[in-house]
Design a protein around this motif. Sequence first.
Motif, mmCIF file in Angstrom:
data_model
loop_
_atom_site.group_PDB
_atom_site.id
_atom_site.type_symbol
_atom_site.label_atom_id
_atom_site.label_comp_id
_atom_site.label_asym_id
_atom_site.label_seq_id
_atom_site.Cartn_x
_atom_site.Cartn_y
_atom_site.Cartn_z
ATOM 1 N N THR A 14 -51.664 -72.308 22.902
ATOM 2 C CA THR A 14 -50.508 -72.237 22.002
ATOM 3 C C THR A 14 -49.774 -70.906 22.123
ATOM 4 O OG1 THR A 14 -51.661 -73.688 20.437
ATOM 5 C CG2 THR A 14 -49.752 -72.468 19.620
ATOM 6 N N SER A 15 -50.496 -69.818 22.214
ATOM 7 C CA SER A 15 -49.848 -68.508 22.298
ATOM 8 C C SER A 15 -49.052 -68.350 23.583
ATOM 9 C CB SER A 15 -50.901 -67.401 22.200
ATOM 10 O OG SER A 15 -51.864 -67.522 23.237
ATOM 11 N N ILE A 16 -49.474 -69.052 24.645
ATOM 12 C CA ILE A 16 -48.733 -69.007 25.901
ATOM 13 C C ILE A 16 -47.540 -69.958 25.855
ATOM 14 C CG2 ILE A 16 -48.875 -69.482 28.373
ATOM 15 C CD1 ILE A 16 -51.757 -68.581 28.309
ATOM 16 N N ALA A 17 -47.739 -71.126 25.245
ATOM 17 C CA ALA A 17 -46.655 -72.108 25.161
ATOM 18 C C ALA A 17 -45.437 -71.544 24.447
ATOM 19 C CB ALA A 17 -47.151 -73.370 24.469
ATOM 20 N N SER A 18 -45.662 -70.677 23.478
ATOM 21 C CA SER A 18 -44.535 -70.122 22.716
ATOM 22 C C SER A 18 -43.701 -69.146 23.542
ATOM 23 C CB SER A 18 -45.059 -69.417 21.462
ATOM 24 O OG SER A 18 -45.925 -68.347 21.801
ATOM 25 N N THR A 19 -44.237 -68.666 24.667
ATOM 26 C CA THR A 19 -43.490 -67.721 25.505
ATOM 27 C C THR A 19 -42.689 -68.412 26.601
ATOM 28 O OG1 THR A 19 -45.290 -67.387 27.102
ATOM 29 C CG2 THR A 19 -45.311 -66.019 25.100
ATOM 30 N N LEU A 20 -42.892 -69.706 26.789
ATOM 31 C CA LEU A 20 -42.209 -70.408 27.867
ATOM 32 C C LEU A 20 -40.705 -70.480 27.600
ATOM 33 C CD1 LEU A 20 -44.637 -73.403 28.524
ATOM 34 C CD2 LEU A 20 -44.506 -71.218 29.724
ATOM 35 N N GLU A 21 -39.930 -70.263 28.639
ATOM 36 C CA GLU A 21 -38.474 -70.334 28.519
ATOM 37 C C GLU A 21 -37.959 -71.749 28.720
ATOM 38 O OE1 GLU A 21 -36.972 -67.520 31.312
ATOM 39 O OE2 GLU A 21 -37.893 -65.792 30.313
ATOM 40 N N SER A 22 -38.788 -72.612 29.300
ATOM 41 C CA SER A 22 -38.405 -74.011 29.513
ATOM 42 C C SER A 22 -39.661 -74.865 29.541
ATOM 43 C CB SER A 22 -37.630 -74.172 30.824
ATOM 44 O OG SER A 22 -38.413 -73.748 31.927
ATOM 45 N N LEU A 23 -39.502 -76.148 29.324
ATOM 46 C CA LEU A 23 -40.626 -77.076 29.335
ATOM 47 C C LEU A 23 -41.095 -77.320 30.767
ATOM 48 C CD1 LEU A 23 -39.367 -79.719 26.748
ATOM 49 C CD2 LEU A 23 -41.109 -77.953 26.394
ATOM 50 N N PRO A 24 -42.355 -77.712 30.953
ATOM 51 C CA PRO A 24 -42.813 -78.075 32.297
ATOM 52 C C PRO A 24 -41.946 -79.184 32.890
ATOM 53 C CG PRO A 24 -44.674 -77.845 30.809
ATOM 54 C CD PRO A 24 -43.438 -77.765 29.965
ATOM 55 N N THR A 25 -41.788 -79.153 34.198
ATOM 56 C CA THR A 25 -40.916 -80.096 34.895
ATOM 57 C C THR A 25 -41.744 -81.082 35.694
ATOM 58 O OG1 THR A 25 -39.202 -78.409 35.102
ATOM 59 C CG2 THR A 25 -39.026 -80.316 36.542
ATOM 60 N N GLY A 26 -41.530 -82.365 35.468
ATOM 61 C CA GLY A 26 -42.198 -83.395 36.248
ATOM 62 C C GLY A 26 -41.349 -83.771 37.452
#
Length: 255
Positions: A14-26
């Motif tokens: 969770t702490s890493i997910a909040s730093t993402l600038e965009s969602l993972p790309t499939g």
Amino acid sequence: MLEYHSGVGFMIKTSIASTLESLPTGHSDRIMSLRLPLKNKEYATILSVYGPTLQAKSEEKDRFSSELRHVMRRTPPADKMIILGDFNARVGQDADAWRGLLGKHGVGNCNDNGRLLLEICMELQLAITNIIFQQKDKLKTTWMHPRSRHWHLIDYILVCQRDLRDVLHTRVMPSAECHTDHRLGRCRIRIRPKPITRKRGPSRKKYNHSRLQSHEVKAVFQASLQNKFENDSSQIDPSPELLWDQLKIALPEDI
């Protein structure tokens, strides 16, 4: 109606997910990417991959290889690249033939899928981290064949060869319960920031002033310098900057 027999994903803290600038790309049902921001405006691109099985049609294998190449070539060159996944491939132990790609601690023999993976690694300058560390086979093998009951290494963690020095350790976690027939693999990486390059100013001209110790050279130098100043028809400006510029121009090249 399309029917898929594969799939990939990420489990993110969770702490890493909040730093993402965009969602993972499939990119397909076999390849997904995640761009993780690091310090100093640097990034790590992580791919989650599921390769076709050995029995899959050659068209399916070619499509997977083409998609993987395409995704990697679209990744910014400055990004740290980490590829995780089940490649359904056995790369074997021939470290001499695949120097820079394989370590000296491989497991088993290479198969067709393994040769395909090694060719991709050579083309894209990737290294397989699973077999660069000397450890027991049970800490390297990831999947047990249901009929032979033999353990094989078919799940890999790949990095760019230039970043191989960042990998501290890659091993299997045999005791981890993941509700799958594969063992959990773990790779410890210390991501080193790129060194800050300082801009250099224009190179300075160097003069061999030791030659002025000679009375003959000194006399020629003074005469040449005096002559250039006397022939300078430009308007005299008492500013130090202009006088310094005139002096630099007047200095002989051979001093």
